[in-house]
Design a protein around this motif. Structure first.
Motif, PDB file in Angstrom:
ATOM      1  N   UNK A 142       0.873  -1.177   0.000  1.00 53.66           N
ATOM      2  CA  UNK A 142       0.000   0.000   0.000  1.00 53.66           C
ATOM      3  C   UNK A 142       0.908   1.224   0.000  1.00 53.66           C
ATOM      4  N   UNK A 143       0.731   2.082  -0.996  1.00 53.21           N
ATOM      5  CA  UNK A 143       1.579   3.267  -1.079  1.00 53.21           C
ATOM      6  C   UNK A 143       1.537   4.062   0.222  1.00 53.21           C
ATOM      7  N   UNK A 144       2.701   4.502   0.677  1.00 48.34           N
ATOM      8  CA  UNK A 144       2.848   5.385   1.842  1.00 48.34           C
ATOM      9  C   UNK A 144       2.511   4.716   3.177  1.00 48.34           C
ATOM     10  N   UNK A 145       2.070   3.480   3.175  1.00 47.17           N
ATOM     11  CA  UNK A 145       1.643   2.801   4.399  1.00 47.17           C
ATOM     12  C   UNK A 145       2.447   1.511   4.592  1.00 47.17           C
ATOM     13  N   UNK A 146       3.028   1.336   5.743  1.00 45.23           N
ATOM     14  CA  UNK A 146       3.698   0.072   6.051  1.00 45.23           C
ATOM     15  C   UNK A 146       2.661  -0.994   6.398  1.00 45.23           C
TER      16      UNK A 146
ATOM     17  N   UNK B   5       6.993  -5.770  10.556  1.00 43.74           N
ATOM     18  CA  UNK B   5       6.655  -4.663   9.664  1.00 43.74           C
ATOM     19  C   UNK B   5       7.436  -4.784   8.359  1.00 43.74           C
ATOM     20  N   UNK B   6       6.700  -4.702   7.244  1.00 43.05           N
ATOM     21  CA  UNK B   6       7.296  -4.823   5.916  1.00 43.05           C
ATOM     22  C   UNK B   6       6.694  -3.761   5.005  1.00 43.05           C
ATOM     23  N   UNK B   7       7.365  -3.520   3.877  1.00 50.28           N
ATOM     24  CA  UNK B   7       6.826  -2.638   2.839  1.00 50.28           C
ATOM     25  C   UNK B   7       6.036  -3.424   1.804  1.00 50.28           C
TER      26      UNK B   7
ATOM     27  N   UNK C 175      -2.542  -8.296   7.885  1.00 49.82           N
ATOM     28  CA  UNK C 175      -1.630  -7.176   8.098  1.00 49.82           C
ATOM     29  C   UNK C 175      -2.426  -6.013   8.694  1.00 49.82           C
ATOM     30  N   UNK C 176      -1.750  -5.230   9.502  1.00 49.36           N
ATOM     31  CA  UNK C 176      -2.340  -4.015  10.054  1.00 49.36           C
ATOM     32  C   UNK C 176      -1.771  -2.820   9.301  1.00 49.36           C
ATOM     33  N   UNK C 177      -2.670  -1.949   8.833  1.00 50.04           N
ATOM     34  CA  UNK C 177      -2.195  -0.676   8.302  1.00 50.04           C
ATOM     35  C   UNK C 177      -2.775   0.446   9.163  1.00 50.04           C
ATOM     36  N   UNK C 178      -1.966   1.452   9.392  1.00 47.48           N
ATOM     37  CA  UNK C 178      -2.357   2.612  10.197  1.00 47.48           C
ATOM     38  C   UNK C 178      -2.620   3.770   9.234  1.00 47.48           C
ATOM     39  N   UNK C 179      -3.844   4.249   9.195  1.00 49.13           N
ATOM     40  CA  UNK C 179      -4.205   5.306   8.252  1.00 49.13           C
ATOM     41  C   UNK C 179      -3.833   6.672   8.828  1.00 49.13           C
ATOM     42  N   UNK C 180      -2.545   6.901   8.911  1.00 48.20           N
ATOM     43  CA  UNK C 180      -2.023   8.120   9.533  1.00 48.20           C
ATOM     44  C   UNK C 180      -1.391   9.057   8.508  1.00 48.20           C
ATOM     45  N   UNK C 181      -1.806   8.897   7.235  1.00 48.50           N
ATOM     46  CA  UNK C 181      -1.266   9.748   6.177  1.00 48.50           C
ATOM     47  C   UNK C 181      -2.252  10.872   5.830  1.00 48.50           C
ATOM     48  N   UNK C 182      -1.844  11.741   4.921  1.00 43.63           N
ATOM     49  CA  UNK C 182      -2.702  12.820   4.453  1.00 43.63           C
ATOM     50  C   UNK C 182      -3.993  12.245   3.889  1.00 43.63           C
ATOM     51  N   UNK C 183      -5.111  12.902   4.159  1.00 42.41           N
ATOM     52  CA  UNK C 183      -6.422  12.395   3.747  1.00 42.41           C
ATOM     53  C   UNK C 183      -6.619  12.575   2.245  1.00 42.41           C
ATOM     54  N   UNK C 184      -6.207  11.576   1.487  1.00 41.40           N
ATOM     55  CA  UNK C 184      -6.357  11.577   0.035  1.00 41.40           C
ATOM     56  C   UNK C 184      -6.494  10.123  -0.422  1.00 41.40           C
ATOM     57  N   UNK C 185      -6.238   9.863  -1.692  1.00 46.51           N
ATOM     58  CA  UNK C 185      -6.340   8.502  -2.216  1.00 46.51           C
ATOM     59  C   UNK C 185      -4.950   7.913  -2.464  1.00 46.51           C
ATOM     60  N   UNK C 186      -4.830   6.612  -2.232  1.00 51.01           N
ATOM     61  CA  UNK C 186      -3.555   5.916  -2.393  1.00 51.01           C
ATOM     62  C   UNK C 186      -3.791   4.612  -3.155  1.00 51.01           C
ATOM     63  N   UNK C 187      -2.754   4.174  -3.856  1.00 52.00           N
ATOM     64  CA  UNK C 187      -2.850   2.896  -4.551  1.00 52.00           C
ATOM     65  C   UNK C 187      -2.560   1.729  -3.608  1.00 52.00           C
ATOM     66  N   UNK C 188      -3.415   0.732  -3.673  1.00 47.11           N
ATOM     67  CA  UNK C 188      -3.119  -0.601  -3.157  1.00 47.11           C
ATOM     68  C   UNK C 188      -2.577  -1.388  -4.341  1.00 47.11           C
TER      69      UNK C 188
ATOM     70  N   UNK D  59       8.389 -17.268  -0.264  1.00 40.87           N
ATOM     71  CA  UNK D  59       7.589 -16.765   0.845  1.00 40.87           C
ATOM     72  C   UNK D  59       8.354 -15.713   1.632  1.00 40.87           C
ATOM     73  N   UNK D  60       7.627 -15.004   2.488  1.00 37.15           N
ATOM     74  CA  UNK D  60       8.270 -14.170   3.489  1.00 37.15           C
ATOM     75  C   UNK D  60       9.226 -15.056   4.281  1.00 37.15           C
ATOM     76  N   UNK D  61      10.423 -14.560   4.530  1.00 40.50           N
ATOM     77  CA  UNK D  61      11.440 -15.364   5.208  1.00 40.50           C
ATOM     78  C   UNK D  61      10.883 -15.982   6.485  1.00 40.50           C
ATOM     79  N   UNK D  62      10.975 -17.295   6.563  1.00 38.25           N
ATOM     80  CA  UNK D  62      10.354 -18.020   7.680  1.00 38.25           C
ATOM     81  C   UNK D  62      10.963 -17.609   9.022  1.00 38.25           C
TER      82      UNK D  62
END
Length: 533
Positions: free
Chosen positions: A234-238, A253-255, A267-280, A332-335
C-alpha cells in the motif's frame, strides 16, 4: 468488529448453490462458476466450537465438491471435500450437506471447489473463524477487512487444460490475462485485436476500500488464484504482519508482502497519512511464469485506498510506491521473520520420509508431475472409502508403515498407522516454485533451502523452539523444505501443489493416518451415496 467472540457454541446454517453465469469481472465477458450467483462467494463466518451445516446444491452440468481450506476436520475426514480422496463429487442436479464442527482452530481460511480446475473459474469464498483468543490482538485494530487476490483468465479453465496437458508442451502453464482484487479490476480492451473473439467492455472498475484517518485496519489477505504469486503493498503505508495461514505471529513490519496461492496473511495498516487517495498494489510476480502474455497481462494490479470516499486516481506526488523491492523470485516471506504468538515447540520425530518433486516426459511426449515415480490420477472410488473397507477386512496391506502398496499405482500414499511424529523432506527437482498445501494439518517448518540438498548432519540440531506453523508453504525452484507433522488426525489427507495446473498434471500425494482410529469408522451413508451417481 461487532462479532461476539464469546458467544456460546451454536449451529450455523449456510446454503451454497453452485451455478454458471455470464459476467465480466474486469470488463471481459466470460462464463463463471459461482456460489449463490456471486463472485467471490459469500462470507462464511463462525466461532470456534460452532457446528457448520453447509448445504451445497450443484446446478452445473458437471460434478463438483467444496473444500474448506485449512480446516482440520478432525473426526470428519469425509467432509474435507477432496474429490477422489475423501469423497465422490456431488453429481449435477444433486445436493450434499457438509456437516462439521470447528474445533481447536481460529483465523483466516477460505473455501473452494476441489474438483478438477473449477475453482479457477470463480468457485472461491472467504471463511473466518473467531475465538476469545483474538481479544488480545483486537485491541490493535479498529476495523476488520477481508481482501481476496486472484489471477484471472478470460477463458474457462476446462478449455485451457487440454493445451497444457498436450503432447509436446513441456510444463508451460497458461499465463493469466489479468489479476483481480476483491473480484474486480480494470482491463485495457485495446490489448485484444478486434477479431479476438472476446467481448470487452471499457467500463470495469478497480476495487475501492474506504478508510477513516488515524484508524488501524486489519486486512485479511487471501490468494485465491490458480498460478500467480502476488507482492502486496500500500503506497505510503507500512504493513504489520500479524497472521500467516491462521497462525498469529509476533508483529513484523514490511513494505511489501509476498503471498502465494492459497496462503493467507493478516496485516495491520495505520491510516495516519494525508487524507487523500492511495494505490493498493498487488503485483503479479511474472518471474514465476514461463511466458509473459504480452500485451494482454498488466501485472500491476491496483485498487484504491481512499480516505475521501472518492474514486479519482491518486496523484503520483501524493501516492508513492515503496522504492524497496523484493527479489525476483517466487519465495515466501522469510520463515525466520515469522514467530508464532502462541508458542508450541516441535516434538521429536519418530520417522522421516523424503519425496522428490519433478516433471517428467514419458509416453506421447506428455509432461506430467511426479512425486518420486508416481503421477496422481483421481480415482472413481476415493482412497478414504477404499481404506475403510480394507481396514474393516483386516487387509494387512492397508496397515503397513510407510509407502502403501494397498492402492492403485497412481496413488502415492504414506501410511502412519498409529500416533507418531513424522518429518517429510520435500525436494524439488523442478525449475519452478511450488506452493504446497497439506490438508487436515498445520506443520512445523523445520528448515528450508533455495538450492542444493538438506544436510542430514544438521538433522539432530534443527531448531525445535517454536518454529513457524502453517498449512501452505512455497518450495523454491530446485529447493527443499523439511516439515514436521504430529500425525494425530485420522484419515486420508492430501499434500499437493496448489497451482491448479500442476495438481491436474499429477502433483498430489496423500497420508493415511491413525488406522487404529479409522478401523472403527463407518462411512456416513450420504457420503457413500455420492459414489452411486
Amino acid at each position: 468488529m461487532n462479532w461476539d467472540l464469546n458467544a456460546p457454541p451454536t449451529t450455523r446454517v449456510y446454503n451454497l448453490t453452485v451455478s454458471e453465469i455470464q459476467a465480466a469481472p474486469d470488463g471481459v465477458v466470460r462464463t463463471l462458476l459461482v456460489f449463490n450467483g456471486q463472485f467471490p462467494g459469500p462470507l462464511i463466518e463462525a466461532n470456534r466450537g460452532d457446528r457448520l451445516l453447509i448445504n451445497v446444491t450443484n446446478t452445473l452440468q458437471n460434478a463438483t465438491t467444496v473444500h474448506w481450506h485449512g480446516l482440520y476436520q478432525n473426526g470428519t475426514n469425509w467432509m474435507d471435500g477432496t474429490s477422489g480422496v475423501t469423497q465422490c463429487p456431488i453429481p449435477p442436479g444433486k445436493s450434499f450437506l457438509y456437516n462439521f464442527t470447528l474445533e481447536n482452530q481460529y483465523g483466516t481460511y477460505w473455501y473452494h471447489s476441489h474438483f478438477q480446475t473449477q475453482y479457477s473459474d470463480g468457485l472461491v469464498g472467504p471463511l473466518i473463524i473467531h475465538a476469545p483468543d483474538e481479544a488480545s490482538i483486537r485491541v490493535g485494530y479498529d476495523f476488520d477487512q477481508i481482501i481476496l487476490l486472484s489471477d484471472w483468465y478470460h477463458d474457462l479453465s476446462a478449455s485451457l487444460l487440454p493445451g497444457y496437458l498436450a503432447s509436446g508442451n513441456e510444463n508451460l502453464e497458461p499465463v493469466p490475462d489479468n489479476g483481480l482484487i476483491q473480484g474486480t479490476n480494470y482491463f485495457n480492451c485495446s490489448s485484444y485485436d478486434p477479431d479476438s473473439g472476446y467481448i470487452c467492455q471499457d467500463n470495469s472498475t478497480q476495487a475501492s476500500f474506504v478508510v477513516s484517518q488515524n484508524k488501524r485496519y486489519r486486512f485479511r489477505l487471501i490468494n485465491t488464484g490458480s498460478f500467480g504469486e502476488f507482492q502486496f503493498s500500500v503506497d505510503n503505508h507500512t504493513l504489520t504482519v500479524i497472521e500467516a495461514d491462521s497462525t498469529l505471529v509476533e508483529p513484523v513490519t514490511v513494505h511489501r508482502l509476498p503471498i502465494h496461492i492459497a496462503q493467507r496473511y493478516s496485516v495491520i495498516i495505520h491510516t495516519n497519512q494525508t487524507a487523500t487517495n492511495y494505490w493498493i498494489r498487488a503485483w503479479l510476480n511474472t518471474f514465476c511464469f514461463g511466458d509473459d502474455n504480452l500485451p494482454v497481462l498488466n501485472p500491476n494490479v491496483l485498487a484504491l485506498l481512499t480516505y475521501t470516499n472518492t474514486t479519482y486516481e491518486p496523484l503520483d506526488t501524493e501516492s508513492v510506491d515503496w522504492t524497496t523491492a523484493l527479489e525476483l523470485q517466487c519465495q515466501d516471506l522469510n520463515v525466520t521473520e515469522l514467530v508464532p504468538l502462541v508458542a508450541e515447540d516441535a516434538p521429536s520425530p519418530d520417522q522421516a520420509f523424503r519425496i522428490d518433486v519433478s516433471f517428467q516426459i514419458h509416453d506421447y511426449a506428455i509432461d506430467l508431475a511426479y512425486i518420486n515415480s508416481t503421477t496422481w490420477v483421481p480415482l472413481t472410488v476415493p482412497t478414504l472409502n477404499q481404506a475403510i473397507t480394507g481396514l474393516h477386512a483386516d487387509n494387512a496391506t492397508f496397515n503397513n508403515l510407510g509407502l502403501s502398496t494397498a492402492f492403485p499405482s497412481s496413488q502415492f500414499i504414506i501410511t502412519v498407522p498409529e500416533l507418531q511424529v513424522i518429518d517429510l523432506l520435500i525436494n524439488s527437482l523442478d525449475e519452478g516454485a511450488h506452493p504446497f498445501h497439506l490438508h487436515g494439518y498445520q506443520f512445523w517448518i523445520m528448515a528450508d533451502g533455495s538450492s542444493g540438498d538438506f544436510d542430514w548432519s544438521t538433522y539432530e540440531s534443527l531448531n525445535i523452539t517454536n518454529p513457524m506453523r502453517r498449512d501452505t508453504m512455497t518450495i523454491d525452484a530446485y529447493g527443499w523444505a523439511m516439515i514436521r507433522i504430529r500425525a494425530d488426525n485420522p484419515g486420508l489427507w492430501a499434500l499437493h501443489c496448489h497451482i491448479a495446473w500442476h495438481m491436474e498434471a499429477g502433483l498430489l500425494m496423500q497420508f493415511q493416518i491413525r488406522n487404529d482410529l479409522m478401523k472403527e469408522w463407518t462411512l456416513p451413508s450420504d457420503v457413500a451415496a455420492l459414489c452411486n451417481g
